[in-house]
Design a protein around this motif. Sequence first.
Motif, PDB file in Angstrom:
ATOM      1  N   LYS A 152       0.777  -0.921  -0.019  1.00  0.00           N
ATOM      2  CA  LYS A 152      -0.176   0.065   0.164  1.00  0.00           C
ATOM      3  C   LYS A 152       0.822   1.157  -0.107  1.00  0.00           C
ATOM      4  CE  LYS A 152      -2.191   1.038   3.983  1.00  0.00           C
ATOM      5  NZ  LYS A 152      -3.016   1.023   5.085  1.00  0.00           N
ATOM      6  N   VAL A 153       0.419   2.144  -0.747  1.00  0.00           N
ATOM      7  CA  VAL A 153       1.061   3.720  -0.738  1.00  0.00           C
ATOM      8  C   VAL A 153      -0.175   4.489  -0.091  1.00  0.00           C
ATOM      9  CG1 VAL A 153       1.617   5.575  -1.964  1.00  0.00           C
ATOM     10  CG2 VAL A 153       2.447   3.198  -2.711  1.00  0.00           C
ATOM     11  N   TYR A 154       0.117   5.131   1.028  1.00  0.00           N
ATOM     12  CA  TYR A 154      -0.738   5.990   1.835  1.00  0.00           C
ATOM     13  C   TYR A 154      -0.375   7.646   1.920  1.00  0.00           C
ATOM     14  CZ  TYR A 154      -4.002   7.665   5.282  1.00  0.00           C
ATOM     15  OH  TYR A 154      -4.795   8.502   5.985  1.00  0.00           O
ATOM     16  N   ASN A 155      -1.048   8.324   1.351  1.00  0.00           N
ATOM     17  CA  ASN A 155      -0.811   9.853   1.397  1.00  0.00           C
ATOM     18  C   ASN A 155      -1.701  10.392   2.276  1.00  0.00           C
ATOM     19  OD1 ASN A 155       0.985  11.889   0.678  1.00  0.00           O
ATOM     20  ND2 ASN A 155      -0.188  12.463  -0.737  1.00  0.00           N
ATOM     21  N   GLY A 156      -1.313  10.796   3.611  1.00  0.00           N
ATOM     22  CA  GLY A 156      -2.434  11.289   4.458  1.00  0.00           C
ATOM     23  C   GLY A 156      -2.881  12.912   4.295  1.00  0.00           C
ATOM     24  N   VAL A 157      -3.471  13.461   5.319  1.00  0.00           N
ATOM     25  CA  VAL A 157      -3.799  14.838   5.395  1.00  0.00           C
ATOM     26  C   VAL A 157      -2.782  15.730   5.281  1.00  0.00           C
ATOM     27  CG1 VAL A 157      -5.125  16.467   6.652  1.00  0.00           C
ATOM     28  CG2 VAL A 157      -5.966  14.161   6.650  1.00  0.00           C
ATOM     29  N   ASP A 158      -2.734  16.497   4.438  1.00  0.00           N
ATOM     30  CA  ASP A 158      -1.742  17.533   4.101  1.00  0.00           C
ATOM     31  C   ASP A 158      -0.193  17.067   3.586  1.00  0.00           C
ATOM     32  OD1 ASP A 158      -3.393  19.879   4.638  1.00  0.00           O
ATOM     33  OD2 ASP A 158      -2.961  19.609   6.918  1.00  0.00           O
ATOM     34  N   ALA A 177       1.165  -2.055  -7.586  1.00  0.00           N
ATOM     35  CA  ALA A 177       0.916  -1.646  -6.075  1.00  0.00           C
ATOM     36  C   ALA A 177      -0.347  -2.304  -5.671  1.00  0.00           C
ATOM     37  CB  ALA A 177       0.866  -0.525  -5.663  1.00  0.00           C
ATOM     38  N   ARG A 178      -0.730  -3.022  -4.334  1.00  0.00           N
ATOM     39  CA  ARG A 178      -2.129  -3.418  -4.061  1.00  0.00           C
ATOM     40  C   ARG A 178      -3.021  -2.378  -3.978  1.00  0.00           C
ATOM     41  NH1 ARG A 178      -1.667  -5.358   1.832  1.00  0.00           N
ATOM     42  NH2 ARG A 178      -2.031  -3.328   2.320  1.00  0.00           N
ATOM     43  N   SER A 179      -2.631  -1.162  -3.594  1.00  0.00           N
ATOM     44  CA  SER A 179      -3.458   0.113  -3.407  1.00  0.00           C
ATOM     45  C   SER A 179      -2.627   1.476  -3.283  1.00  0.00           C
ATOM     46  CB  SER A 179      -4.319  -0.268  -2.184  1.00  0.00           C
ATOM     47  OG  SER A 179      -3.778  -0.076  -0.798  1.00  0.00           O
ATOM     48  N   LEU A 180      -3.388   2.344  -3.695  1.00  0.00           N
ATOM     49  CA  LEU A 180      -2.886   3.709  -3.465  1.00  0.00           C
ATOM     50  C   LEU A 180      -4.215   4.468  -2.971  1.00  0.00           C
ATOM     51  CD1 LEU A 180      -1.481   6.275  -3.917  1.00  0.00           C
ATOM     52  CD2 LEU A 180      -2.249   6.431  -6.230  1.00  0.00           C
ATOM     53  N   GLU A 181      -3.768   5.045  -1.453  1.00  0.00           N
ATOM     54  CA  GLU A 181      -4.953   5.801  -0.885  1.00  0.00           C
ATOM     55  C   GLU A 181      -4.522   7.085  -0.745  1.00  0.00           C
ATOM     56  OE1 GLU A 181      -6.318   3.670   2.707  1.00  0.00           O
ATOM     57  OE2 GLU A 181      -5.848   1.823   1.804  1.00  0.00           O
ATOM     58  N   ASN A 182      -5.213   8.068  -1.254  1.00  0.00           N
ATOM     59  CA  ASN A 182      -4.820   9.539  -1.199  1.00  0.00           C
ATOM     60  C   ASN A 182      -5.836  10.253  -0.359  1.00  0.00           C
ATOM     61  OD1 ASN A 182      -3.302  12.003  -1.498  1.00  0.00           O
ATOM     62  ND2 ASN A 182      -4.864  12.539  -3.143  1.00  0.00           N
ATOM     63  N   TYR A 183      -5.670  10.540   1.021  1.00  0.00           N
ATOM     64  CA  TYR A 183      -6.627  10.673   2.022  1.00  0.00           C
ATOM     65  C   TYR A 183      -6.441  12.192   2.506  1.00  0.00           C
ATOM     66  CZ  TYR A 183     -10.124  10.409   5.732  1.00  0.00           C
ATOM     67  OH  TYR A 183     -11.270  10.728   6.490  1.00  0.00           O
ATOM     68  N   GLY A 184      -6.724  13.268   1.891  1.00  0.00           N
ATOM     69  CA  GLY A 184      -6.451  14.495   2.077  1.00  0.00           C
ATOM     70  C   GLY A 184      -5.076  15.063   1.590  1.00  0.00           C
ATOM     71  N   GLY A 185      -4.576  14.342   0.720  1.00  0.00           N
ATOM     72  CA  GLY A 185      -3.284  14.878   0.351  1.00  0.00           C
ATOM     73  C   GLY A 185      -3.044  15.275  -1.154  1.00  0.00           C
ATOM     74  N   LEU A 186      -1.953  15.762  -1.776  1.00  0.00           N
ATOM     75  CA  LEU A 186      -1.626  16.008  -2.843  1.00  0.00           C
ATOM     76  C   LEU A 186      -0.623  15.024  -3.642  1.00  0.00           C
ATOM     77  CD1 LEU A 186      -1.781  17.954  -5.318  1.00  0.00           C
ATOM     78  CD2 LEU A 186       0.010  19.740  -3.931  1.00  0.00           C
ATOM     79  N   ILE A 187      -1.044  14.835  -4.757  1.00  0.00           N
ATOM     80  CA  ILE A 187      -0.160  13.925  -5.576  1.00  0.00           C
ATOM     81  C   ILE A 187       0.127  14.738  -6.966  1.00  0.00           C
ATOM     82  CG2 ILE A 187       0.000  12.016  -6.716  1.00  0.00           C
ATOM     83  CD1 ILE A 187      -1.326  10.432  -4.634  1.00  0.00           C
ATOM     84  N   GLU A 188       1.220  15.221  -7.453  1.00  0.00           N
ATOM     85  CA  GLU A 188       1.190  16.077  -8.305  1.00  0.00           C
ATOM     86  C   GLU A 188       2.740  15.997  -9.062  1.00  0.00           C
ATOM     87  OE1 GLU A 188       0.384  20.915  -9.595  1.00  0.00           O
ATOM     88  OE2 GLU A 188       0.818  20.145  -7.335  1.00  0.00           O
ATOM     89  N   ALA A 195       1.721   8.527 -13.623  1.00  0.00           N
ATOM     90  CA  ALA A 195       1.284   7.148 -13.884  1.00  0.00           C
ATOM     91  C   ALA A 195       0.996   6.372 -12.705  1.00  0.00           C
ATOM     92  CB  ALA A 195       2.253   6.343 -14.649  1.00  0.00           C
ATOM     93  N   LEU A 196      -0.190   5.641 -12.402  1.00  0.00           N
ATOM     94  CA  LEU A 196      -0.481   4.939 -11.139  1.00  0.00           C
ATOM     95  C   LEU A 196      -0.910   3.663 -11.463  1.00  0.00           C
ATOM     96  CD1 LEU A 196      -2.946   7.788  -9.686  1.00  0.00           C
ATOM     97  CD2 LEU A 196      -0.409   7.361  -9.292  1.00  0.00           C
ATOM     98  N   TYR A 197      -0.096   2.582 -10.995  1.00  0.00           N
ATOM     99  CA  TYR A 197      -0.477   1.244 -11.291  1.00  0.00           C
ATOM    100  C   TYR A 197      -0.748   0.499  -9.993  1.00  0.00           C
ATOM    101  CZ  TYR A 197       1.710   2.540 -15.708  1.00  0.00           C
ATOM    102  OH  TYR A 197       2.196   3.369 -16.913  1.00  0.00           O
ATOM    103  N   ALA A 198      -2.060   0.514  -9.972  1.00  0.00           N
ATOM    104  CA  ALA A 198      -2.401  -0.342  -8.602  1.00  0.00           C
ATOM    105  C   ALA A 198      -3.651  -1.030  -8.711  1.00  0.00           C
ATOM    106  CB  ALA A 198      -2.491   0.810  -7.697  1.00  0.00           C
TER     107      ALA A 198
END
Length: 220
Positions: A152-158, A177-188, A195-198
């Motif tokens: 898992k890739v986890y990108n949290g708040v801020d 990847a098994r999962s990508l979770e962007n929870y209140g974050g920025l991916i840019e 490119a997101l492979y999950a």
Amino acid sequence: LKALNGVTLAGTKAATVGGDIAVSGKTIDFNAMDFASARDLSFVSRSLDGRKSLLYSGGKLTFKQDQTLSLHSIMATGMGDTSLSAASLTFTDLDLAAGSSLYLTVPSISVAGGLTIVAMQDLSIDSKGDINLGNQSLLFSGRDMTLRTDHKVYNGVDSVIMAENNLVISGLNNRRARSLENYGGLIESLGGSVALYADAVSNTATHSVIRTSDVVDYDD
């Protein structure tokens, strides 16, 4: 500095005018230290525990631990390539910067207390476990960024994952990847593609953003 068994340093400075600093031993422990090398700075051991210290290298900065690497309240800067590899990694309040490229090979990343990793060129992280950035962390690369894990890739708040050029999140060895979770974050990506492979991608919570100036390649 070389010892057959252990190296313990506290409350002092180690500096060179024109050479390298190399610290090696079965164990390395330092607390409230300033390391400043005009050229390369390296730490090679079975295990290392570093606390409340400043590290500067005018050349390459290298951490190579066969077993455990623990970094707590550390600010480390390498003007050349920076590499970090360990069988077990723990850290809190780590600021890691590279004037060139930065390479991390780790069992997993789980942030407590903040993480800042900045590479002026490429940034590459290979993890056998989760890449959990928690809240208010920063990953930045001045060129390409690659995050690879089968988990898992986890990108949290801020928290921010940002590349000047291309940004790739995937599994190891061309897997997903098994999962990508962007929870209140920025991916840019500022000037390339994302490119997101999950197997699963979630972009949830207020202010969650995945943004690029080019095309998002999304494969789930």
